[in-house]
Design a protein around this motif. Structure first.
Motif, PDB file in Angstrom:
ATOM      1  N   LYS A 150      -9.770  12.103  -3.703  1.00  0.00           N
ATOM      2  CA  LYS A 150      -9.992  12.329  -2.267  1.00  0.00           C
ATOM      3  C   LYS A 150      -8.693  12.068  -1.499  1.00  0.00           C
ATOM      4  O   LYS A 150      -8.559  11.091  -0.778  1.00  0.00           O
ATOM      5  CB  LYS A 150     -11.129  11.443  -1.770  1.00  0.00           C
ATOM      6  N   ALA A 164     -10.878  16.233  -7.603  1.00  0.00           N
ATOM      7  CA  ALA A 164     -10.834  15.056  -8.477  1.00  0.00           C
ATOM      8  C   ALA A 164     -10.492  13.795  -7.692  1.00  0.00           C
ATOM      9  O   ALA A 164     -11.022  12.721  -7.967  1.00  0.00           O
ATOM     10  CB  ALA A 164      -9.807  15.258  -9.588  1.00  0.00           C
ATOM     11  N   TYR A 190     -13.190  21.844  -8.985  1.00  0.00           N
ATOM     12  CA  TYR A 190     -13.717  20.902  -7.998  1.00  0.00           C
ATOM     13  C   TYR A 190     -12.685  19.806  -7.759  1.00  0.00           C
ATOM     14  O   TYR A 190     -11.712  19.677  -8.495  1.00  0.00           O
ATOM     15  CB  TYR A 190     -15.073  20.335  -8.438  1.00  0.00           C
ATOM     16  N   SER A 248       0.830  -1.188   0.000  1.00  0.00           N
ATOM     17  CA  SER A 248       0.000   0.000   0.000  1.00  0.00           C
ATOM     18  C   SER A 248       0.871   1.246   0.000  1.00  0.00           C
ATOM     19  O   SER A 248       0.667   2.186  -0.757  1.00  0.00           O
ATOM     20  CB  SER A 248      -0.907  -0.008   1.229  1.00  0.00           C
ATOM     21  N   PRO A 296      -8.369   3.223 -13.551  1.00  0.00           N
ATOM     22  CA  PRO A 296      -7.571   2.012 -13.284  1.00  0.00           C
ATOM     23  C   PRO A 296      -6.698   2.104 -12.037  1.00  0.00           C
ATOM     24  O   PRO A 296      -6.371   1.066 -11.438  1.00  0.00           O
ATOM     25  CB  PRO A 296      -6.720   1.864 -14.551  1.00  0.00           C
ATOM     26  N   ASP A 297      -6.328   3.287 -11.603  1.00  0.00           N
ATOM     27  CA  ASP A 297      -5.396   3.416 -10.484  1.00  0.00           C
ATOM     28  C   ASP A 297      -6.046   3.805  -9.161  1.00  0.00           C
ATOM     29  O   ASP A 297      -5.354   3.884  -8.137  1.00  0.00           O
ATOM     30  CB  ASP A 297      -4.336   4.473 -10.802  1.00  0.00           C
ATOM     31  N   PHE A 298      -7.337   4.111  -9.189  1.00  0.00           N
ATOM     32  CA  PHE A 298      -7.967   4.632  -7.974  1.00  0.00           C
ATOM     33  C   PHE A 298      -9.264   3.898  -7.666  1.00  0.00           C
ATOM     34  O   PHE A 298      -9.881   3.315  -8.559  1.00  0.00           O
ATOM     35  CB  PHE A 298      -8.257   6.132  -8.116  1.00  0.00           C
ATOM     36  N   GLU A 325     -17.722   7.530  -4.842  1.00  0.00           N
ATOM     37  CA  GLU A 325     -19.055   7.256  -4.335  1.00  0.00           C
ATOM     38  C   GLU A 325     -20.068   7.577  -5.428  1.00  0.00           C
ATOM     39  O   GLU A 325     -19.742   8.261  -6.396  1.00  0.00           O
ATOM     40  CB  GLU A 325     -19.309   8.108  -3.090  1.00  0.00           C
ATOM     41  N   PRO A 334      -6.138  -3.676  -8.284  1.00  0.00           N
ATOM     42  CA  PRO A 334      -4.829  -4.003  -7.722  1.00  0.00           C
ATOM     43  C   PRO A 334      -4.815  -3.714  -6.222  1.00  0.00           C
ATOM     44  O   PRO A 334      -5.451  -2.766  -5.771  1.00  0.00           O
ATOM     45  CB  PRO A 334      -3.875  -3.061  -8.463  1.00  0.00           C
ATOM     46  N   LEU A 354     -16.050  14.461 -14.628  1.00  0.00           N
ATOM     47  CA  LEU A 354     -14.937  14.433 -13.675  1.00  0.00           C
ATOM     48  C   LEU A 354     -13.694  14.606 -14.528  1.00  0.00           C
ATOM     49  O   LEU A 354     -13.215  13.655 -15.164  1.00  0.00           O
ATOM     50  CB  LEU A 354     -14.896  13.122 -12.867  1.00  0.00           C
ATOM     51  N   TYR A 400     -10.511  14.439 -15.173  1.00  0.00           N
ATOM     52  CA  TYR A 400      -9.246  13.854 -14.740  1.00  0.00           C
ATOM     53  C   TYR A 400      -8.870  12.792 -15.780  1.00  0.00           C
ATOM     54  O   TYR A 400      -9.736  12.062 -16.251  1.00  0.00           O
ATOM     55  CB  TYR A 400      -9.414  13.213 -13.346  1.00  0.00           C
ATOM     56  N   ARG A 421       2.477   1.719  -3.306  1.00  0.00           N
ATOM     57  CA  ARG A 421       1.530   2.031  -4.372  1.00  0.00           C
ATOM     58  C   ARG A 421       1.146   3.519  -4.349  1.00  0.00           C
ATOM     59  O   ARG A 421       1.215   4.201  -5.357  1.00  0.00           O
ATOM     60  CB  ARG A 421       0.286   1.167  -4.168  1.00  0.00           C
ATOM     61  N   GLY A 446      -3.698  -2.495  -2.522  1.00  0.00           N
ATOM     62  CA  GLY A 446      -2.944  -1.358  -2.028  1.00  0.00           C
ATOM     63  C   GLY A 446      -3.462  -0.028  -2.500  1.00  0.00           C
ATOM     64  O   GLY A 446      -2.950   1.024  -2.131  1.00  0.00           O
ATOM     65  N   MET A 447      -4.510  -0.061  -3.285  1.00  0.00           N
ATOM     66  CA  MET A 447      -5.051   1.192  -3.773  1.00  0.00           C
ATOM     67  C   MET A 447      -5.777   1.909  -2.642  1.00  0.00           C
ATOM     68  O   MET A 447      -6.627   1.311  -1.991  1.00  0.00           O
ATOM     69  CB  MET A 447      -6.055   0.800  -4.838  1.00  0.00           C
ATOM     70  N   ILE A 448      -5.430   3.125  -2.340  1.00  0.00           N
ATOM     71  CA  ILE A 448      -6.137   3.752  -1.224  1.00  0.00           C
ATOM     72  C   ILE A 448      -6.814   5.065  -1.589  1.00  0.00           C
ATOM     73  O   ILE A 448      -7.714   5.485  -0.896  1.00  0.00           O
ATOM     74  CB  ILE A 448      -5.233   3.967  -0.003  1.00  0.00           C
ATOM     75  N   PHE A 449      -6.404   5.680  -2.658  1.00  0.00           N
ATOM     76  CA  PHE A 449      -7.060   6.949  -2.982  1.00  0.00           C
ATOM     77  C   PHE A 449      -8.334   6.697  -3.771  1.00  0.00           C
ATOM     78  O   PHE A 449      -8.374   5.854  -4.666  1.00  0.00           O
ATOM     79  CB  PHE A 449      -6.132   7.865  -3.783  1.00  0.00           C
ATOM     80  N   GLN A 450      -9.334   7.488  -3.430  1.00  0.00           N
ATOM     81  CA  GLN A 450     -10.631   7.334  -4.079  1.00  0.00           C
ATOM     82  C   GLN A 450     -10.887   8.529  -4.993  1.00  0.00           C
ATOM     83  O   GLN A 450     -10.549   9.665  -4.652  1.00  0.00           O
ATOM     84  CB  GLN A 450     -11.722   7.261  -3.003  1.00  0.00           C
ATOM     85  N   LEU A 451     -11.499   8.264  -6.110  1.00  0.00           N
ATOM     86  CA  LEU A 451     -11.940   9.359  -6.975  1.00  0.00           C
ATOM     87  C   LEU A 451     -13.034  10.149  -6.285  1.00  0.00           C
ATOM     88  O   LEU A 451     -13.839   9.590  -5.538  1.00  0.00           O
ATOM     89  CB  LEU A 451     -12.500   8.813  -8.289  1.00  0.00           C
ATOM     90  N   ALA A 452     -13.083  11.438  -6.545  1.00  0.00           N
ATOM     91  CA  ALA A 452     -14.229  12.239  -6.107  1.00  0.00           C
ATOM     92  C   ALA A 452     -15.425  11.884  -6.986  1.00  0.00           C
ATOM     93  O   ALA A 452     -15.268  11.362  -8.088  1.00  0.00           O
ATOM     94  CB  ALA A 452     -13.902  13.726  -6.229  1.00  0.00           C
TER      95      ALA A 452
END
Lengths: 338, 268
Positions: free
Chosen positions: A304, A302, A300, A20, B98-100, B104, B27, B56, B58, A23, B29-35
């Motif tokens: 979090k 993108a 806005y 983690s 693919p990376d995030f 919600e 994959p 969005l 991005y 990554r 270890g992914m921890i960031f989330q898209l807004a």
């Protein structure tokens, strides 16, 4: 909490699985010339011993150390090395610790702390000795009682003059000389260009040394306003969708923690970086900044990564430290410039 | 699209839906989330149709959506451009990368309404609070919907009153089958749903609805409260909204009068 994963990982230095760690460290955020890798665990401490509530603001001192101001009265000031090692703590008398500005006077670092609860500004040495208190400005004639005055930020001019932004009070900007004598009052809550709706942050823009001026945030209106040092309105930089906290000048850029974005929903913050032409050139955590006919398209969030960024400190290596308000009592996030 | 349920939960910007699907396929270890994607509608309340867009901005983000009430997964329809909607219903959308972690779900309700009340004259008693006056009584029938950011614009009328009477005088006698209150629930801001509402057509009671007391903080939500009316015809419609006498005990504002917020009164 929506970005629970992020907030939780901010707590637990070394608790994340190694994959983690690896990554997310590959993720690069920001745009154009200002891109960053993320260290969520920078400065994370055992909260039983060194707790924080809101991490409001951060500055770098003359020794290169990173100074964090929190409104937790067990340790209002935490001083770190750039790598995140805790070096020193002090301060138990600032229940509303909010604004933190560092000024070098006669070769010595001084801190200016605005306190929302105490309704005053306190000047201290770098190790916490109080040297001056600017009380509620009754002499201004603008205020009936101290609770109307809720200062959020200070800026110190070359000559030692002190500017105080009453961002949560009546929205005036108060201009004092270095001895704390009130010289001028301007701004105030209102609709006009020279008025404010949450005059949250202020700084001296000395990028043109011949023409220093003031930059003041009008946070609820998503605007950054330029004034002369004697309080005359000059111009407005529109940053639609960006609820900006305080401007921080570093080299040729302005950095602004952006606490909310879009329509102002919870947990929607990112970081805004402007160039010398007042254009938003990078928005770590936000969408790509785009201009159409000279106007910035509404910004806005993108990704979090940040919840409620409240201040950004830029160190001498151009790395960023992001202090956050109301974000699960987490410690700051460091961004490494790539 | 599905027909409208009696109570609409309109979560404009963010819903609280947990991230469930797709995690197994990501994959580790992914921890960031898209807004959540930004969702814009030209008219939430429409007579003919509405245009809904999602965004969005991005790189490599894909937005997917459903219009049948189902959760949004990687198998849902890919968003490629603005969606024209001509019936009442809801769009649920979510961003993928693919990376995030997927965002919600953002949900947006749109509602087809009849033009029956567009020219009505409107009276409101008591007057709304001076901080939330709407744009005068007629703004209750102008189809201009407020957002959850209730301080923005003059869309919402806010009241702290036991009862609120809203009277519509239609230009001609018209059939009345359903009355809908477009209201805001935002308990954190001390804004609650009403306790009941009664509908009178030409002075005769033709419909009544009761709603349960709020038992938990909940999130901010725009809601349509429907009051079925026994099919009738008339030219004056009166809606009497009864509010709870005080904020419930679980809330920090317990014992004080709750706020009631309304932006539209819809007649079908």
């Amino acid at each position: 909490m929506r970005n629970g994963a992020v907030v939780l990982s901010g707590f637990g230095a070394g608790l994340n699985a190694l994959d983690s760690w690896a990554r997310y460290k590959d993720v690069v955020i920001g745009h154009n010339s200002h891109r960053y890798k993320i260290d969520l665990n920078w400065g994370a401490l055992n909260a039983q011993f060194y707790p924080v509530k809101d991490c409001h603001e951060m500055v770098q001192d003359s020794k290169g150390r990173i100074v964090l101001l929190t409104n937790h009265t067990k340790n209002n000031v935490l001083i770190y090395s750039r790598s995140g090692q805790l070096l020193e703590v002090w301060g138990t008398e600032f229940p509303g610790a909010h604004g933190l500005t560092l000024n070098v006077e006669g070769g010595e670092d001084f801190l200016y702390i605005t306190d929302n609860n105490r309704h005053e500004v306190i000047k201290t040495t770098i190790d916490g000795k109080v040297v001056m208190v600017l009380p509620f400005p009754q002499v201004s004639g603008k205020y009936d009682s101290p609770d109307q005055y809720i200062p959020t930020e200070t800026a110190i001019a070359e000559n030692g003059d002190i500017y105080v932004a009453d961002g949560y009070g009546l929205q005036y900007l108060l201009h004092y000389n270095a001895r704390g004598e009130l010289l001028n009052v301007f701004g105030g809550k209102g609709q006009g260009e020279a008025s404010f709706d949450n005059a949250h942050g202020i700084c001296i823009d000395d990028r043109d040394p011949e023409n220093p001026c003031l930059l003041i945030t009008d946070r609820m209106r998503n605007k950054l306003k330029r004034f002369t040092l004697d309080g005359k309105y000059l111009s407005t930089i529109n940053l639609p969708g960006a609820f900006i906290c305080r401007p921080v000048i570093h080299r040729k850029n302005v950095y602004l923690a952006t606490i909310w974005s879009g329509e102002g929903g919870e947990g929607t913050g990112f970081i805004s970086i402007l160039d010398e032409q007042d254009q938003l050139i990078s928005a770590p955590g936000g969408i790509t900044p785009r201009y159409e006919d000279g106007e910035l398209k509404p910004m806005y969030q993108a990704l979090k990564i940040f919840h409620h960024p409240h201040d950004v400190c830029v160190d001498d290596e151009d790395n960023l430290y992001v202090a956050q308000w109301n974000s699960g009592q987490t410690y700051p996030i460091k961004l490494y410039r790539v | 699209m599905k027909p409208l349920p009696a109570l609409f939960l309109l979560s404009f910007l963010f819903s609280c839906s947990a991230v469930r699907e797709t995690e197994g396929a990501l994959p580790s270890g992914m921890i960031f989330q898209l807004a959540s994607p930004q969702c814009r509608v030209d008219s939430v309340l429409f007579v003919n149709s509405a245009l809904l867009s999602l965004e969005l901005d991005y790189p490599d983000v894909a937005i997917r959506y459903t219009d049948n009430g189902e959760d949004v997964s990687l198998n849902s329809r890919l968003y490629t451009g603005p969606i024209r909607v001509s019936t009442s219903g809801a769009i649920h959308a979510r961003a993928f990368h693919p990376d995030f972690l997927p965002s919600e779900i953002v949900s947006r309700q749109v509602r087809k309404i009849s033009a029956a009340a567009l020219n009505a004259s409107v009276a409101v008693h008591p007057e709304p609070h001076s901080s939330y006056p709407g744009n005068g009584p007629r703004s209750l029938v102008d189809l201009q919907k407020g957002s959850a950011a209730f301080r923005n614009g003059n869309y919402w009328m806010g009241f702290q009153a036991d009862t609120v009477d809203i009277s519509l005088s239609l230009d001609t006698e018209k059939p009345v089958g359903l009355v809908t209150l477009s209201v805001l629930e935002d308990n954190a801001s001390w804004i609650f749903l009403p306790r009941s509402a009664e509908v009178f057509v030409d002075g005769k009671l033709v419909g009544r609805k009761d709603w349960p007391a709020s038992t938990s903080p909940g999130t901010s939500a725009l809601q349509f409260l429907e009051i079925p009316v026994a099919g009738t015809t008339g030219s004056t419609i009166q809606v009497r909204v009864a509010n709870w006498p005080s904020i419930p005990d679980w809330h920090p504002g317990k014992g004080t009068p709750p706020w009631f917020f309304i932006d539209e009164l819809l007649i079908n």
